[in-house]
Design a protein around this motif. Structure first.
Motif, short mmCIF file in Angstrom:
data_model
loop_
_atom_site.label_atom_id
_atom_site.label_comp_id
_atom_site.label_asym_id
_atom_site.label_seq_id
_atom_site.Cartn_x
_atom_site.Cartn_y
_atom_site.Cartn_z
N GLY A 364 29.00 13.28 70.93
CA GLY A 364 29.63 13.17 69.69
C GLY A 364 28.75 13.42 68.46
O GLY A 364 27.67 13.02 68.38
N PHE A 365 29.11 14.35 67.51
CA PHE A 365 28.61 14.57 66.06
C PHE A 365 27.21 15.50 66.49
O PHE A 365 26.44 15.46 65.70
CB PHE A 365 28.21 13.38 65.57
N GLU A 366 26.98 15.88 67.82
CA GLU A 366 25.72 16.54 67.79
C GLU A 366 25.72 17.98 67.21
O GLU A 366 26.76 18.72 67.11
CB GLU A 366 25.48 17.07 69.25
N ILE A 367 24.71 18.49 66.77
CA ILE A 367 24.25 19.78 65.98
C ILE A 367 23.30 20.42 67.20
O ILE A 367 22.25 20.09 67.53
CB ILE A 367 23.51 19.84 64.98
N ALA A 368 24.11 21.46 67.76
CA ALA A 368 23.50 22.07 69.04
C ALA A 368 22.99 23.52 68.69
O ALA A 368 23.65 24.32 67.91
CB ALA A 368 24.30 22.06 70.09
N THR A 369 21.80 23.90 69.04
CA THR A 369 21.30 25.09 68.57
C THR A 369 21.08 25.95 69.74
O THR A 369 20.48 25.46 70.82
CB THR A 369 19.96 25.23 67.83
N VAL A 370 21.72 27.10 69.93
CA VAL A 370 21.54 28.06 71.17
C VAL A 370 20.92 29.29 70.72
O VAL A 370 21.35 29.90 70.10
CB VAL A 370 23.15 28.28 71.81
N TYR A 371 19.73 29.57 71.28
CA TYR A 371 19.33 30.93 71.71
C TYR A 371 19.85 31.93 72.46
O TYR A 371 19.97 31.77 73.90
CB TYR A 371 17.62 30.93 71.74
N LEU A 372 20.19 33.21 72.03
CA LEU A 372 20.89 34.22 72.90
C LEU A 372 19.98 35.50 72.87
O LEU A 372 19.43 35.98 71.97
CB LEU A 372 22.04 34.43 72.37
N ASP A 373 20.13 36.18 74.33
CA ASP A 373 19.46 37.38 74.45
C ASP A 373 20.49 38.34 74.53
O ASP A 373 20.70 38.42 75.51
CB ASP A 373 18.26 37.46 75.43
N ILE A 374 21.11 38.87 73.48
CA ILE A 374 22.35 39.92 73.69
C ILE A 374 21.79 41.25 73.79
O ILE A 374 20.77 41.91 72.88
CB ILE A 374 23.42 39.61 72.37
N VAL A 375 22.09 41.70 74.86
CA VAL A 375 21.50 43.06 75.08
C VAL A 375 21.87 44.11 74.39
O VAL A 375 21.07 45.00 73.54
CB VAL A 375 21.95 43.66 76.42
N GLU A 376 23.31 44.00 73.83
CA GLU A 376 23.55 45.05 72.57
C GLU A 376 22.95 44.92 71.28
O GLU A 376 23.03 45.54 70.37
CB GLU A 376 25.28 45.12 72.52
#
Length: 399
Positions: A364-376
């Motif tokens: 609850g109330f979390e700020i989440a950071t996600v790193y992505l390696d998008i091929v395109e």
């Protein structure tokens, strides 16, 4: 003529045939304006059949000169010495989420007011009910409990060498994009006020709030921008969650006039990234350079991606959940990180209908950071030497 509007979902677009949308019921919102004084006199809806403002609650620009309250008007014969006249407009707008709002806009030029926040050009909300205040802050929405008073220090002349004076400000608070006046006696209804960015708010009492539109700060010495362009969206409403308040504010702050299009092109909906459920909001999507961001960071999530794509998710309603992040294209790797951009966990990626899906556990109330390696989205190398005959000779002039 067929009319098409371009709606903006999470980092994308979609088209809507306006002719097919059901009209808003006429009784959904009612308002009264005083065009001579450039003010909104009353606003009523099914939630507030008797109106949201009290009898002295006309909403318009105001200014204080000395000990006198001066209402800025558009009539030069009115009593007082207003800083200037300004254009005033009202229009009713709908939203993709079927909420109806009244938009009030002030555009014009004003003379420099007296220094300080207490003498600034402002608007007052004189409500017909006792209000609890809910406002947004960076990555959050919460109730507001202003401090009793504070002091602001200003110079009398040169910002560094002149004597200084103090201004007492009473019950100040801030709001990034909206203030929701929730009825203290009936929390299931309220007046959501969305604004386009203002300098300061004050809660004068349980039924009165003041918003600064333009202030003269003596720290800027002689500098004062005389142009005013300020917009407010009034949205009477029933029950709302914090995530809904935030989404409505972003939608209305970014609203633009809709134009008709003759023989519109065929447009398919497209979104680079989106998130579910509704209590989770995708607030940022950007890229960064691995060389700088990963320097001196252990287990940097973007290592080897060169220019990773970063997504930030925020849970606004205090509900623990598992969010689903949907990304157009092929995601080779995905990591949830801490605030230092270090890997906390790797996310499994599945592909459904040409989109990459990831499950992101969130508190609850979390700020989440996600790193992505998008091929395109990876860096596309270019052979500059192969075009040397172009760029190496472009400035030469033949005789």
């Amino acid at each position: 003529m067929s009319r098409v509007a371009i709606d903006v979902p999470s980092y994308g677009f979609s088209s809507v045939q306006l002719d097919s949308l059901p009209p808003f019921p006429e009784e959904a919102i009612r308002f009264e304006v005083d065009k001579k004084r450039g003010s909104l006199v009353q606003l009523a809806s099914k939630e507030f059949p008797d109106g949201v403002f009290r009898e002295d609650g006309a909403f318009g620009l105001e200014c204080v000169r000395g000990d006198a309250n001066i209402e800025i008007t558009r009539d030069s014969e009115d009593v007082g010495d207003p800083p200037s006249a300004t254009a005033f407009s009202c229009f009713v707008a709908g939203s993709a989420t079927s909420h109806k709002s009244l938009s009030v806009r002030f555009v014009g030029h004003v003379e420099k007011p007296d220094p300080g926040l207490n003498s600034a050009i402002s608007v007052r909300f004189r409500l017909a009910f006792n209000a609890l205040i809910v406002a947004d802050n960076p990555y959050g929405v919460s109730p507001v409990h202003p401090i009793a008073k504070g002091l602001k220090k200003y110079p009398t002349g040169d910002w560094m060498t002149s004597p200084q004076w103090f201004e007492e400000v009473v019950r100040p608070f801030t709001a990034l994009s909206f203030v929701d006046f929730v009825d203290a006696d009936d929390p299931e209804r309220g007046l959501l006020v969305i604004h386009d960015g203002n300098q300061q708010w004050f809660l004068e009492d349980e039924r009165t709030a003041r918003c600064i539109v333009s202030a003269y700060d003596p720290w800027d010495e002689d500098y004062y921008p005389t142009g005013i362009q300020s917009a407010f969206h009034f949205m009477p409403h029933g029950p709302l969650r914090n995530s809904q308040r935030w989404r409505l504010a972003q939608e209305h702050r970014c609203s633009v006039p809709i134009r008709g299009v003759l023989n519109p092109p065929e447009l398919e909906s497209f979104s680079v990234a989106s998130a579910t459920p509704e209590n989770v909001v995708l607030t940022a999507l950007y890229r960064e350079g691995e060389g700088f961001a990963g320097r001196d960071v252990d287990s940097y999530a973007g290592r080897g991606m060169e220019y990773p794509t970063i997504v930030r998710l925020v849970e606004f309603d205090g509900i623990e959940t598992v969010a689903t992040l949907s990304v157009a294209g092929t995601v080779a790797r995905a990591f949830k990180t801490n605030l230092l951009r270090e890997i906390e966990s790797e996310l499994a990626v599945s592909v459904v209908g040409g989109r990459s899906l990831m499950s992101v556990p969130m508190r609850g109330f979390e700020i989440a950071t996600v790193y992505l390696d998008i091929v395109e989205a990876r860096k596309q190398p270019r052979d500059l030497d192969a075009a040397r005959h172009v760029w190496a000779t472009v400035h030469r002039i033949e005789d």
